[in-house]
Design a protein around this motif. Structure first.
Motif, short mmCIF file in Angstrom:
data_model
loop_
_atom_site.label_atom_id
_atom_site.label_comp_id
_atom_site.label_asym_id
_atom_site.label_seq_id
_atom_site.Cartn_x
_atom_site.Cartn_y
_atom_site.Cartn_z
N ALA A 23 -0.84 -0.21 -1.03
CA ALA A 23 0.29 0.22 -1.17
C ALA A 23 -0.37 2.34 -0.28
O ALA A 23 -1.66 2.47 -0.78
CB ALA A 23 0.92 0.91 -2.64
N PRO A 24 -0.06 3.00 0.81
CA PRO A 24 0.12 4.00 1.68
C PRO A 24 -0.51 5.12 0.17
O PRO A 24 0.70 5.24 -0.56
CB PRO A 24 0.41 4.30 2.88
CG PRO A 24 1.51 3.52 2.29
CD PRO A 24 1.21 1.96 1.21
N VAL A 25 -1.63 5.54 -0.13
CA VAL A 25 -1.45 7.07 -0.88
C VAL A 25 -0.40 7.93 -0.33
O VAL A 25 -0.79 8.49 1.01
CB VAL A 25 -2.80 7.57 -0.55
CG1 VAL A 25 -2.70 8.88 -1.70
CG2 VAL A 25 -3.10 6.24 -1.77
N ARG A 52 -8.25 1.18 -6.23
CA ARG A 52 -9.92 1.49 -6.02
C ARG A 52 -8.75 2.07 -4.17
O ARG A 52 -7.70 1.25 -3.93
CB ARG A 52 -10.17 0.47 -4.78
CG ARG A 52 -11.14 0.57 -4.27
CD ARG A 52 -12.22 -0.76 -3.49
NE ARG A 52 -12.55 -1.35 -5.03
CZ ARG A 52 -13.05 -2.27 -5.08
NH1 ARG A 52 -12.87 -2.96 -4.03
NH2 ARG A 52 -13.43 -2.82 -6.26
N VAL A 53 -9.00 3.21 -3.48
CA VAL A 53 -8.56 3.67 -2.60
C VAL A 53 -9.64 3.55 -1.24
O VAL A 53 -10.85 4.04 -2.11
CB VAL A 53 -7.92 5.41 -2.78
CG1 VAL A 53 -8.24 6.48 -1.71
CG2 VAL A 53 -7.34 5.54 -4.23
N GLU A 54 -9.40 3.51 0.21
CA GLU A 54 -9.91 3.60 1.06
C GLU A 54 -9.33 4.09 2.31
O GLU A 54 -7.98 4.18 2.00
CB GLU A 54 -9.74 1.54 1.22
CG GLU A 54 -11.15 0.97 0.64
CD GLU A 54 -11.84 1.22 0.59
OE1 GLU A 54 -12.90 1.93 1.64
OE2 GLU A 54 -12.72 0.93 -0.07
N HIS A 58 -13.43 10.33 -3.13
CA HIS A 58 -14.36 11.27 -3.24
C HIS A 58 -15.55 10.96 -2.37
O HIS A 58 -16.12 9.87 -3.01
CB HIS A 58 -14.79 11.30 -5.19
CG HIS A 58 -13.20 11.95 -5.39
ND1 HIS A 58 -13.11 13.63 -5.45
CD2 HIS A 58 -12.82 11.10 -6.13
CE1 HIS A 58 -12.02 13.48 -6.26
NE2 HIS A 58 -12.28 12.42 -6.67
N VAL A 59 -16.55 11.67 -2.09
CA VAL A 59 -17.46 11.00 -0.31
C VAL A 59 -18.87 12.25 -0.69
O VAL A 59 -18.28 14.08 -0.91
CB VAL A 59 -17.42 10.65 0.82
CG1 VAL A 59 -18.53 10.58 1.80
CG2 VAL A 59 -16.16 10.38 1.26
N PHE A 83 -25.31 3.44 -6.21
CA PHE A 83 -24.92 4.62 -5.33
C PHE A 83 -23.32 4.90 -5.39
O PHE A 83 -22.79 5.54 -4.86
CB PHE A 83 -25.73 5.32 -3.66
CG PHE A 83 -26.45 5.73 -4.10
CD1 PHE A 83 -27.06 5.81 -5.00
CD2 PHE A 83 -27.38 4.70 -3.30
CE1 PHE A 83 -28.89 6.29 -5.00
CE2 PHE A 83 -29.10 4.51 -3.23
CZ PHE A 83 -30.09 5.47 -4.16
N GLY A 84 -22.67 3.34 -5.21
CA GLY A 84 -21.11 3.79 -5.03
C GLY A 84 -20.31 3.54 -3.66
O GLY A 84 -21.51 3.68 -3.04
N ALA A 85 -19.31 4.10 -4.22
CA ALA A 85 -18.79 3.31 -2.59
C ALA A 85 -18.77 4.35 -2.20
O ALA A 85 -17.87 4.95 -1.28
CB ALA A 85 -17.15 3.27 -2.56
#
Length: 89
Positions: A23-25, A52-54, A58-59, A83-85
């Motif tokens: 679903a789009p944020v 999970r947001v793609e 947070h980068v 280190f994570g996504a």
């Protein structure tokens, strides 16, 4: 999965299988760390830690390839470390 209001208070809980896989944020509340999506024609808020947001919200601005990596397995507690996504590689 808990569906929240715009203040982060639980409105109701629904089985996660009843929610759309993608679903789009629609909106992101950085202060409360909530994402707004549409579910069955209704706009609801979700805790960003439960979805999970793609691309990731947070980068981390770290040179991940230069960070010291741990062993693939921790011999004491059988955990793995990564280190994570959100790690910018």
């Amino acid at each position: 999965m808990e569906l929240l209001d715009n203040q982060g208070k639980v409105q109701r809980a629904v089985p996660s299988v009843s929610l759309p896989r993608q679903a789009p944020v629609l909106s992101y509340d950085q202060e409360l760390d909530l994402v707004q999506v549409e579910v069955s024609g209704q706009k609801v808020w979700l805790d960003s830690m439960t979805v999970r947001v793609e691309p990731p919200l947070h980068v981390v601005d770290l040179p991940c390839e230069k960070l010291i990596q741990n062993q693939a397995e921790d011999q004491q507690n059988n955990a793995t470390i990564g280190f994570g996504a959100g790690c910018k590689k």
